[in-house]
Design an enzyme around this catalytic site. Structure first.
Site, PDB file in Angstrom:
ATOM      1  N   SER A 119      35.753  58.850 -15.633  1.00  0.00           N
ATOM      2  CA  SER A 119      37.081  58.575 -16.005  1.00  0.00           C
ATOM      3  C   SER A 119      38.062  59.987 -16.910  1.00  0.00           C
ATOM      4  O   SER A 119      38.060  60.911 -15.934  1.00  0.00           O
ATOM      5  CB  SER A 119      36.504  57.618 -17.153  1.00  0.00           C
ATOM      6  OG  SER A 119      37.670  57.087 -17.572  1.00  0.00           O
ATOM      7  N   LYS A 177      36.632  57.306 -11.133  1.00  0.00           N
ATOM      8  CA  LYS A 177      36.245  56.113 -12.181  1.00  0.00           C
ATOM      9  C   LYS A 177      37.951  56.955 -11.939  1.00  0.00           C
ATOM     10  O   LYS A 177      38.783  57.442 -13.426  1.00  0.00           O
ATOM     11  CB  LYS A 177      35.972  56.171 -13.363  1.00  0.00           C
ATOM     12  CG  LYS A 177      36.463  55.177 -13.825  1.00  0.00           C
ATOM     13  CD  LYS A 177      36.762  53.841 -14.010  1.00  0.00           C
ATOM     14  CE  LYS A 177      36.924  52.878 -15.037  1.00  0.00           C
ATOM     15  NZ  LYS A 177      38.299  53.363 -15.891  1.00  0.00           N
ATOM     16  N   GLN A 192      41.678  50.883 -18.695  1.00  0.00           N
ATOM     17  CA  GLN A 192      41.602  49.690 -18.870  1.00  0.00           C
ATOM     18  C   GLN A 192      41.919  48.927 -20.188  1.00  0.00           C
ATOM     19  O   GLN A 192      42.826  50.436 -21.583  1.00  0.00           O
ATOM     20  CB  GLN A 192      40.299  49.539 -18.940  1.00  0.00           C
ATOM     21  CG  GLN A 192      40.087  48.548 -18.437  1.00  0.00           C
ATOM     22  CD  GLN A 192      39.764  49.792 -16.905  1.00  0.00           C
ATOM     23  OE1 GLN A 192      39.138  50.678 -17.074  1.00  0.00           O
ATOM     24  NE2 GLN A 192      39.403  49.927 -15.819  1.00  0.00           N
TER      25      GLN A 192
END
Length: 487
Positions: free
Chosen positions: A311, A336, A340
């Site tokens: 991420s 990733k 979100q």
């Protein structure tokens, strides 16, 4: 790129609440709540139309609830049924990063942002109904116990996790300091499940660690991207620069991610003005870059990644690779590539939904989801770095074959007691190597692995793994900087 609204945390340690390798951002979505009071001055029909639900849809949902309440064999709990309906809608999206948190889970989520907490210190995701470790936090109880990225947790203290939501599974794993979590895990390449005992502890909220290596090579390790990480990074960077630093290693290995705006702040000074640091793409395919306002640096930089870098760590690595021209060293990262946001105000009752709303892309527009950042200099750690904890279910004896034997042989090799093989067969030579280890460590020279010998082996190999002289990836990153400085 400017996001409006409240900051929302999507990176959450496994010790607090379920979330998986999540990148944080800001959001100000203009949506109506699907549950709760209708907007003032509007009709139920207007609210349902605005939300995309027809009267027929609402009638079916209400009828289902009424049938459950009046006809189901057992008495039901209102909140359990309603929460189950919400979970069902989110699960239908087939996105492991979109989850619902009830009031209690949301409260723990909020507390994790502003206060210290206790647990095992790892990040978990739900993939195809399996609970998968993204990364253990460096220095955490999970890392000390030998948990690795991609381990699958199948049970906690004897309770199977089958059929649970991600939040429910995490609630079984987390717990107060000093208590034990006995985790049965499945690891790629290992046949039988491994039992790992993790003693829960306080999770270190410090995220940045810096030191000056020989030859004026600075090293900054980032363990997660939380609210104060950019400030701490800037402080440590200035300290190293004031000491005459000539080159920098940024280490984001086993860093599962965090806040998007924080990683942008960290990278910004290194990228020349106007170049993109990262791009985000919405559901319609519209992309928006985040341009740098920085000036760049006049010293070389390398970035360390491994399969536990996810991420926000990958955003950092991608920016340095493509916008700065730095070399990435280590292993292919997790992969990733989504962002979100959380919707707490919209839910209106203290519950929360964390939902995938964007893709993120590298400065050149590459989407690394399920692919990862490829290192420029691929370096594997020694084999014993990946040795699994021993099961300790029974004494391991010569003339047997098992995963435990293979892991024991890897540990002996790493400790310099060189068995003749590492294929999992407990040979006479392996027994002799084991006796040598037992002699040096003051253990009975049985040539068998009981619990005491297993614990000694694991403690000794963990010491070796933590010794920088055995870190081949760090050595390669430093060597690359030295080569650049010698030009």
């Amino acid at each position: 790129m400017q996001f409006k609204g409240r900051t929302v945390l999507v990176f959450v340690m496994l010790s607090v609440i379920a979330s998986s390798m999540v990148t944080l951002t800001f959001a100000n979505p203009s949506i109506l709540p699907l549950w709760g009071d209708k907007p003032a001055g509007s009709s139920a029909a207007a609210a349902s139309a605005a939300s995309g639900l027809t009267n027929k849809d609402l009638s079916k949902i209400a009828t289902t609830y009424q049938l459950i309440e009046s006809k189901f064999l057992k008495q039901t709990d209102h909140d359990t049924v309603v929460n189950g309906a919400i979970n069902g809608m989110l699960e239908s999206l087939e996105d492991p990063f979109t989850v619902y948190m009830d009031q209690n889970e949301a409260k723990q989520f909020d507390e994790s942002i502003t206060s210290s907490f206790q647990g095992i210190g790892a990040e978990v995701s739900s993939e195809d109904g399996k609970f998968v470790i993204v990364s253990p936090i460096k220095g955490s109880p999970a890392e000390k116990a030998g948990i690795q990225a991609h381990d699958v947790i199948v049970s906690v203290n004897g309770e199977k996790l089958d059929g649970l939501t991600l939040n429910q599974a995490v609630m079984k794993i987390r717990g107060p300091k000093g208590t034990q979590a006995k985790l049965d895990i499945v690891r790629q390449g290992v046949g039988d499940p491994i039992q790992v005992i993790v003693v829960r502890d306080d999770i270190d909220v410090e995220t940045v660690y810096a030191e000056m290596l020989p030859d004026k090579i600075g090293k900054i390790e980032i363990r997660q991207f939380s609210s104060n990480t950019a400030t701490r990074f800037a402080e440590e960077l200035k300290n190293l620069e004031d000491q005459g630093m000539k080159g920098l290693v940024i280490d984001v290995r086993n860093d599962p991610g965090g806040l998007l705006n924080v990683v942008v702040d960290i990278v910004n000074p290194f990228v020349k003005d106007g170049k993109p640091i990262v791009q985000v793409e919405n559901r319609d395919g519209k992309r928006e870059p985040t341009p740098s306002t920085g000036k760049g640096k006049d010293y070389p930089i390398t970035v360390l990644v491994n399969k536990g870098s996810a991420s926000a760590s990958e955003i950092l690595a991608g920016a340095f690779q493509e916008a700065v021209g730095s070399k990435i060293v280590g292993e292919t990262s997790y992969g990733k590539g989504t962002v979100q946001v959380t919707f707490e105000k919209e839910m209106g009752d203290g519950s929360n939904i964390k939902m995938t709303v964007y893709k993120w892309l590298t400065p050149n527009g590459n989407w690394i989801h399920k692919k990862g950042i490829q290192p420029d200099i691929a370096v594997d750690q020694p084999a014993y770095f990946k040795a699994a904890p021993l099961s300790k279910k029974s004494v391991i004896k010569p003339d047997t074959t098992s995963d435990d034997v293979e892991n024991m042989q890897l540990m002996l090799s790493g400790l310099g007691f060189a068995p003749d093989r590492t294929d999992g067969y407990f040979s006479d030579k392996t027994a002799q190597s084991l006796k040598a280890f037992q002699r040096v460590n003051g253990l009975p020279m049985t040539g068998e692995v009981d619990t005491d010998t297993a614990n000694k082996l694991e403690k000794a190999i963990l010491t070796e793994i933590r010794d920088p002289k055995n870190d081949l990836q760090l050595k390669a990153a430093v060597a690359e900087l030295q080569k650049e400085l010698a030009k």
